[in-house]
Design a protein around this motif. Structure first.
Motif, mmCIF file in Angstrom:
data_model
loop_
_atom_site.group_PDB
_atom_site.id
_atom_site.type_symbol
_atom_site.label_atom_id
_atom_site.label_comp_id
_atom_site.label_asym_id
_atom_site.label_seq_id
_atom_site.Cartn_x
_atom_site.Cartn_y
_atom_site.Cartn_z
ATOM 1 N N SER A 85 0.809 -1.215 0.000
ATOM 2 C CA SER A 85 0.000 0.000 0.000
ATOM 3 C C SER A 85 0.848 1.273 0.000
ATOM 4 O O SER A 85 0.408 2.293 -0.495
ATOM 5 C CB SER A 85 -0.997 -0.019 1.162
ATOM 6 N N ARG A 86 2.070 1.229 0.554
ATOM 7 C CA ARG A 86 2.839 2.477 0.655
ATOM 8 C C ARG A 86 4.055 2.567 -0.254
ATOM 9 O O ARG A 86 4.364 3.642 -0.759
ATOM 10 C CB ARG A 86 3.337 2.655 2.091
ATOM 11 N N ASP A 87 4.776 1.482 -0.401
ATOM 12 C CA ASP A 87 6.072 1.577 -1.084
ATOM 13 C C ASP A 87 5.982 1.401 -2.591
ATOM 14 O O ASP A 87 6.766 1.957 -3.330
ATOM 15 C CB ASP A 87 7.042 0.536 -0.516
ATOM 16 N N VAL A 88 5.042 0.589 -3.046
ATOM 17 C CA VAL A 88 4.919 0.378 -4.493
ATOM 18 C C VAL A 88 3.506 0.712 -4.953
ATOM 19 O O VAL A 88 2.563 0.672 -4.170
ATOM 20 C CB VAL A 88 5.223 -1.087 -4.906
ATOM 21 N N ALA A 89 3.402 1.045 -6.238
ATOM 22 C CA ALA A 89 2.085 1.261 -6.832
ATOM 23 C C ALA A 89 2.082 0.546 -8.163
ATOM 24 O O ALA A 89 3.122 0.429 -8.808
ATOM 25 C CB ALA A 89 1.827 2.738 -7.020
ATOM 26 N N MET A 90 0.929 0.050 -8.560
ATOM 27 C CA MET A 90 0.849 -0.656 -9.841
ATOM 28 C C MET A 90 -0.129 0.020 -10.780
ATOM 29 O O MET A 90 -1.166 0.498 -10.371
ATOM 30 C CB MET A 90 0.417 -2.111 -9.620
ATOM 31 N N LEU A 165 -0.613 8.936 -5.491
ATOM 32 C CA LEU A 165 -1.147 9.523 -4.258
ATOM 33 C C LEU A 165 -0.385 9.134 -3.004
ATOM 34 O O LEU A 165 -0.198 9.939 -2.103
ATOM 35 C CB LEU A 165 -2.602 9.092 -4.081
ATOM 36 N N THR A 166 0.049 7.884 -2.934
ATOM 37 C CA THR A 166 0.680 7.416 -1.711
ATOM 38 C C THR A 166 2.175 7.684 -1.722
ATOM 39 O O THR A 166 2.902 7.174 -0.883
ATOM 40 C CB THR A 166 0.435 5.906 -1.518
ATOM 41 N N GLU A 167 2.653 8.481 -2.691
ATOM 42 C CA GLU A 167 4.074 8.805 -2.816
ATOM 43 C C GLU A 167 4.940 7.545 -2.788
ATOM 44 O O GLU A 167 5.818 7.408 -1.938
ATOM 45 C CB GLU A 167 4.511 9.754 -1.675
ATOM 46 N N PRO A 168 4.698 6.609 -3.718
ATOM 47 C CA PRO A 168 5.462 5.361 -3.699
ATOM 48 C C PRO A 168 6.908 5.593 -4.138
ATOM 49 O O PRO A 168 7.200 6.559 -4.843
ATOM 50 C CB PRO A 168 4.733 4.498 -4.718
ATOM 51 N N LYS A 169 7.795 4.696 -3.718
ATOM 52 C CA LYS A 169 9.187 4.787 -4.156
ATOM 53 C C LYS A 169 9.358 4.102 -5.506
ATOM 54 O O LYS A 169 10.318 4.338 -6.219
ATOM 55 C CB LYS A 169 10.103 4.106 -3.144
ATOM 56 N N SER A 200 10.770 11.745 -8.013
ATOM 57 C CA SER A 200 11.907 10.830 -8.070
ATOM 58 C C SER A 200 11.560 9.401 -7.640
ATOM 59 O O SER A 200 12.239 8.798 -6.822
ATOM 60 C CB SER A 200 13.127 11.373 -7.323
ATOM 61 N N ALA A 201 10.463 8.908 -8.193
ATOM 62 C CA ALA A 201 10.088 7.506 -7.978
ATOM 63 C C ALA A 201 10.744 6.659 -9.068
ATOM 64 O O ALA A 201 10.962 7.133 -10.179
ATOM 65 C CB ALA A 201 8.571 7.354 -8.032
ATOM 66 N N ALA A 202 11.061 5.416 -8.717
ATOM 67 C CA ALA A 202 11.599 4.498 -9.724
ATOM 68 C C ALA A 202 10.431 3.905 -10.513
ATOM 69 O O ALA A 202 9.305 3.878 -10.033
ATOM 70 C CB ALA A 202 12.398 3.401 -9.055
ATOM 71 N N LEU A 203 10.719 3.446 -11.730
ATOM 72 C CA LEU A 203 9.666 2.900 -12.581
ATOM 73 C C LEU A 203 10.141 1.610 -13.235
ATOM 74 O O LEU A 203 11.246 1.547 -13.774
ATOM 75 C CB LEU A 203 9.294 3.927 -13.660
ATOM 76 N N LEU A 204 9.313 0.592 -13.135
ATOM 77 C CA LEU A 204 9.565 -0.637 -13.905
ATOM 78 C C LEU A 204 8.435 -0.718 -14.917
ATOM 79 O O LEU A 204 7.271 -0.884 -14.560
ATOM 80 C CB LEU A 204 9.586 -1.855 -12.973
ATOM 81 N N PHE A 205 8.786 -0.525 -16.185
ATOM 82 C CA PHE A 205 7.793 -0.296 -17.237
ATOM 83 C C PHE A 205 7.791 -1.470 -18.202
ATOM 84 O O PHE A 205 8.770 -1.744 -18.870
ATOM 85 C CB PHE A 205 8.182 1.002 -17.957
#
Lengths: 318, 258
Positions: A85-90, A165-169, A200-205
């Motif tokens: 819920s906090r560190d990652v977003a999909m 919204l949750t400011e994920p890393k 400055s969030a990382a992205l796996l695309f």
């Protein structure tokens, strides 16, 4: 160099006897965008799902996925929930499958914040701000609308707003624009890119479109049959691609040859980890295959600006 | 001047109070290849369905070889269609040979069994499928092989015009390349004309000579592929061309939103 934010270390996933991922080793640094490119069945989605432990029931995992140095596989239920819920977003391909069709956009956006203890008014205010940032107009009205009232492009922007919204890393995006029209795709990708850089969030695309990955990402990892066969900087894709599969992908797009000329094709069909040969996964379809390729698994070699797993490159490396 | 193979004049289609196709005209010469490009909701698929007779136009005319109305069988031997998803467009209980044989028998009742079998082999060769696959059911075939079957089935009655509705959109890039080469070869071998419905401009460049750009039911621009895509005149076409990912491309947020 700082430790990577996300690290896949020799990840293998199998479902019963059937392998799904054979050997995935990849790292994503804080603030970095990495593209995972490959055809259907190559294991791109499974790689991403393994980050949040959303693998199919009964699957076994070897190797590890570490986030901020912590093995995701070792997280207990409460920590896993917190991590998700906090560190990652999909962000998935089909926004209509992501958003609850019977709740309003406002409910969808504030749900996670409310769960984290943010007050209703504050959650709504932040949801509205996030929507405005991704270029949704008439925010007040949108918050009270339901998914069926929004177009696919607009709804995908809502999903991206929710992810931010949750400011994920780390943002995991699985073909986020495949279902959209090209002009909408450009906007959505631009928004995703801009917001990611700002925070400055990382992205796996994940995508099947090499050009799209090259435009959005810093590095590109090419997958085939459950393995990463090549990793290289996005801006070197066209000049430095060394693996025969990457070259084949680049050469098979219409537009790479003058109209009227034949496209360079790869014989056969894309394979999965189950059907690929034991040595090099691409040996069955490779135009420059040699006998060693079928028996020996090629190690990842550092070539030029990137890495590639191909026997034929070993001589020039030495 | 020769009669065009297909002439669509002032086509209009209304679904209740929504106008899907609004005054669309285009022509396809014999052996030509016309692309209809546009985004979802532009009315391109509706046009294709009207041309093949799957949908009735509200007003306007469709002339096939100069004739306005053909009965269904004659229309079907003149124009055939290939759909996007080969997983949905084939009967899952029918073998490849039966699938092709059924179409052949329907269009030529005189044809005896032996010449039918010979024609099936000929079609399988044409689309690059191993003759042994004739006995297979769709579930034993890959997506690319299924699309080859769908193309063979469409070519079976020797149509003059093939309507391809996003026929390569659902395929992986390496398979898409195989099918595009096949389409170029099949056209050279049979002289069939293509009406190519697609959203993918690089595919258009590869297989088509003429292009019609549609937006919200209307034609916004038409002409030769090389001219329209290299130097688009309409604002919408310019946006469409600019939003295709390519080397050195930087995605940007558009000024106007649809």
């Amino acid at each position: 160099m700082t430790a990577p934010l996300l690290e896949f270390d020799g990840l293998r996933v199998s479902l019963g006897e059937r392998p799904i991922l054979r050997d995935v080793t990849l790292s994503v640094h804080a603030g970095e965008a990495v593209g995972l490119v490959g055809e259907s069945g190559s294991g791109k989605s499974m790689t991403v799902k393994s980050v949040v432990r959303l693998l199919p029931g009964g699957s076994t995992v070897d190797g590890s996925v570490r986030f901020g140095g912590i093995d995701v596989g070792s997280l207990g239920p409460a920590d896993l929930r917190r991590f998700r819920s906090r560190d990652v977003a999909m962000v998935f391909q089909d926004p209509r499958a992501t958003v609850n069709p019977v709740r309003t956009i406002g409910d969808f956006l504030t749900e996670v914040l409310r769960d984290q203890g943010v007050g209703r008014a504050e959650a709504t205010r932040r949801a509205a701000g996030s929507l405005a940032e991704v270029g949704v107009d008439d925010v007040r009205r949108r918050l009270s609308q339901r998914p069926y009232e929004l177009s696919g492009g607009l709804l995908q922007r809502v999903v991206i707003a929710a992810a931010l919204l949750t400011e994920p890393k780390l943002i995991l995006a699985d073909e986020p624009t495949t279902a959209l029209d090209v002009t909408t795709q450009e906007e959505v990708v631009a928004i995703l890119n801009e917001q990611r850089r700002q925070r400055s969030a990382a992205l796996l695309f994940i995508t099947h479109d090499l050009e799209l990955a090259a435009a959005v990402c810093d590095r590109i990892a090419v997958m085939y049959a459950g393995e990463i066969v090549e990793i290289l900087p996005a801006d070197r894709l066209h000049d430095d691609a060394r693996h025969p599969y990457t070259k084949a992908l680049l050469g098979s797009r219409p537009g790479t040859v003058p109209p009227g000329e034949r496209l360079r094709t790869v014989p056969g069909t894309p394979q999965s980890a189950l059907t690929a040969p034991a040595g090099c996964v691409f040996a069955d379809r490779c135009p420059v295959v040699e006998s060693a390729c079928r028996d020996l698994h090629p190690p990842m070699l550092s070539v030029g600006s990137g890495f590639a797993a191909c026997h034929l490159l070993s001589e020039e490396v030495r | 001047m020769n009669t065009p193979l297909l002439e669509v004049r002032d086509l209009r289609k209304q679904f209740k109070d929504f106008v899907a196709v609004d005054g669309v005209s285009f022509t396809v010469p014999a052996g030509g290849s016309l692309a209809v490009v546009g985004e979802s909701g532009s009315g391109k698929t509706t046009c294709a369905r009207i041309v093949t007779g799957l949908e009735k136009a509200t007003s306007g005319t469709v002339l096939l070889d100069g004739a306005a109305t053909l009965d269904r069988r004659r229309r079907a031997s003149f124009v055939q269609m290939v759909f996007q998803d080969p997983y949905l467009s084939l009967d899952r209980r029918q073998t490849v040979s039966d699938c092709l044989g059924e179409v052949l028998a329907h269009h030529d009742r005189e044809m005896d069994r032996r010449s039918r079998a010979a024609r099936i082999d000929e079609l399988l060769d044409l689309v690059g499928l191993d003759r042994k696959l004739g006995e297979s059911l769709p579930r034993h075939l890959s997506g690319g092989q299924r699309q080859r079957v769908a193309i063979a089935r469409a070519l079976a009655p020797n149509p003059k015009l093939l309507v391809l509705d996003e026929a390569v959109a659902a395929l992986d890039v390496s398979i898409q390349a195989q099918i595009l080469n096949l389409l170029v070869d099949a056209r050279a071998a049979t002289g069939v004309a293509y009406l190519f419905i697609t959203h993918d401009l690089s595919v258009v460049r590869h297989v088509c000579e003429d292009v019609v750009v549609m937006c919200r039911g209307k034609v916004v621009e038409s002409g030769l592929v090389a001219e329209v895509l290299e130097a688009p005149a309409a604002a919408y076409t310019q946006r469409l061309v600019a939003s295709v990912p390519r080397p050195g491309w930087v995605p940007s947020r558009a000024v106007s939103r649809g």
